[in-house]
Motif scaffolding. Structure first.
Motif, short mmCIF file in Angstrom:
data_model
loop_
_atom_site.label_atom_id
_atom_site.label_comp_id
_atom_site.label_asym_id
_atom_site.label_seq_id
_atom_site.Cartn_x
_atom_site.Cartn_y
_atom_site.Cartn_z
N LEU A 1 -8.06 -3.86 -0.17
CA LEU A 1 -6.74 -3.34 -0.51
C LEU A 1 -6.03 -4.31 -1.46
O LEU A 1 -5.34 -3.89 -2.39
N ARG A 2 -6.20 -5.59 -1.23
CA ARG A 2 -5.54 -6.60 -2.08
C ARG A 2 -6.03 -6.49 -3.52
O ARG A 2 -5.21 -6.44 -4.46
N THR A 3 -7.35 -6.44 -3.73
CA THR A 3 -7.86 -6.37 -5.11
C THR A 3 -7.51 -5.03 -5.74
O THR A 3 -7.26 -4.95 -6.94
N TYR A 4 -7.48 -3.97 -4.93
CA TYR A 4 -7.09 -2.65 -5.43
C TYR A 4 -5.66 -2.68 -5.95
O TYR A 4 -5.37 -2.20 -7.05
N CYS A 5 -4.73 -3.24 -5.17
CA CYS A 5 -3.32 -3.28 -5.57
C CYS A 5 -3.12 -4.14 -6.81
O CYS A 5 -2.33 -3.80 -7.69
N ILE A 6 -3.85 -5.25 -6.90
CA ILE A 6 -3.75 -6.11 -8.09
C ILE A 6 -4.22 -5.35 -9.33
O ILE A 6 -3.57 -5.36 -10.38
N THR A 7 -5.36 -4.66 -9.20
CA THR A 7 -5.90 -3.90 -10.33
C THR A 7 -4.97 -2.78 -10.76
O THR A 7 -4.80 -2.50 -11.94
N GLN A 8 -4.33 -2.13 -9.76
CA GLN A 8 -3.43 -1.01 -10.06
C GLN A 8 -2.03 -1.48 -10.47
O GLN A 8 -1.21 -0.68 -10.91
N GLY A 9 -1.75 -2.75 -10.26
CA GLY A 9 -0.43 -3.28 -10.61
C GLY A 9 0.67 -2.78 -9.68
O GLY A 9 1.80 -2.54 -10.11
N VAL A 10 0.33 -2.63 -8.38
CA VAL A 10 1.32 -2.16 -7.41
C VAL A 10 1.47 -3.19 -6.29
O VAL A 10 0.58 -4.01 -6.05
N LEU A 11 2.62 -3.13 -5.63
CA LEU A 11 2.90 -4.05 -4.53
C LEU A 11 2.18 -3.59 -3.27
O LEU A 11 2.31 -2.43 -2.87
N GLN A 12 1.44 -4.48 -2.64
CA GLN A 12 0.78 -4.14 -1.38
C GLN A 12 1.81 -4.13 -0.26
O GLN A 12 2.46 -5.14 0.01
N THR A 13 1.96 -2.99 0.41
CA THR A 13 2.91 -2.88 1.52
C THR A 13 2.23 -2.66 2.86
O THR A 13 2.89 -2.71 3.90
N VAL A 14 0.94 -2.41 2.85
CA VAL A 14 0.17 -2.21 4.08
C VAL A 14 -0.55 -3.50 4.43
O VAL A 14 -1.19 -4.13 3.58
N ARG A 15 -0.45 -3.91 5.70
CA ARG A 15 -1.17 -5.10 6.16
C ARG A 15 -2.46 -4.67 6.83
O ARG A 15 -2.47 -3.73 7.64
N THR A 16 -3.55 -5.31 6.49
CA THR A 16 -4.84 -4.96 7.07
C THR A 16 -5.29 -6.02 8.07
O THR A 16 -5.05 -7.22 7.87
N PHE A 17 -5.94 -5.57 9.14
CA PHE A 17 -6.54 -6.47 10.13
C PHE A 17 -8.04 -6.19 10.19
O PHE A 17 -8.45 -5.03 10.37
N LYS A 18 -8.84 -7.24 10.06
CA LYS A 18 -10.29 -7.14 10.18
C LYS A 18 -10.77 -8.25 11.11
O LYS A 18 -10.14 -9.31 11.20
N PRO A 19 -11.91 -8.04 11.80
CA PRO A 19 -12.47 -9.14 12.59
C PRO A 19 -12.78 -10.34 11.70
O PRO A 19 -13.28 -10.18 10.59
#
Length: 223
Positions: A185-203
């Motif tokens: 999600l982080r790299t997607y938002c950077i590429t799209q030029g948008v602010l990341q507002t969703v927090r992701t949790f992964k093991p």
């Protein structure tokens, strides 16, 4: 199935696997325990009719393919936790119970088909102050789901394709791609030029894609 029983007592499987009774109670609304001891979670369609189930037994988890389950989506919630598996969401909640105020939390569990319209209807009912967190798996499909939740919140449309070790994403303005290994999600938002507002949790353990798998491994070690 005896739903009254499950609301008053603990689920045998979850108790055996160390899930706190208060965490079990959080997820009891659409859950029941069948005569095999399996926990059955109900999922619902656009008309509010039960259309599928997730089944959690001692040794496996069968996720729902269709529908959605929404829990505790009141005007008072501060956080919403979304996943495609009750099992992973429950084990995540149990692991982080000391760090997150689950009494002010709502939960969304979407079937593997990922019906965007169903999820969007639930998101639109959320109070504006609520922060959305995702607990999808760390697989590439789980990471795409993270991005699709971000898209729904901000009413953006983007299509996703996998091929040649790349994730390609396309919106009305441009086509971009990212290697599968680094896509998030982080790299997607950077590429799209948008602010990341969703927090992701992964093991944090890279060998495990979901909190369900992480719990299974821990349980296998200590049983």
């Amino acid at each position: 199935m005896n739903r009254t029983m499950t609301l008053r007592e603990k689920f045998d499987i979850l108790t055996y696997k160390g899930v706190d009774k208060d965490i079990q109670r959080l997820f009891s609304k659409y859950a029941s325990q069948d005569n095999k001891g399996q926990i059955v979670f109900d999922f619902f369609d656009h008309q509010g009719h039960r259309c599928d189930t997730e089944i959690l037994s001692l040794h496996r988890n069968k996720q729902a393919s269709f529908g959605i389950s929404a829990l505790n989506l009141s005007d008072n919630i501060r956080s919403v936790f979304a996943s495609d598996s009750y099992a992973s969401l429950i084990y995540f909640a149990n692991q982080f119970k000391g760090r997150i105020s689950f009494e002010k939390a709502g939960f969304l569990v979407i079937g593997a088909e990922f019906d965007s319209n169903l999820l969007k209807k639930s998101i639109e009912k959320l109070p504006r102050k609520a922060k959305i967190n995702t607990m999808f798996s760390s697989s590439v499909l789980g990471r795409v789901m993270d991005c699709k939740v971000q898209d729904l919140i901000h009413d953006r449309y983007c299509s996703y394709r996998l091929g040649n070790d790349l994730v390609q994403f396309e919106n009305a303005k441009k086509v971009s791609s990212e290697p599968i290994q680094s896509f998030s999600l982080r790299t997607y938002c950077i590429t799209q030029g948008v602010l990341q507002t969703v927090r992701t949790f992964k093991p944090k353990k890279k060998a495990f894609e979901s909190f369900y798998e992480l719990n299974q491994q821990a349980w296998d070690v200590f049983k």
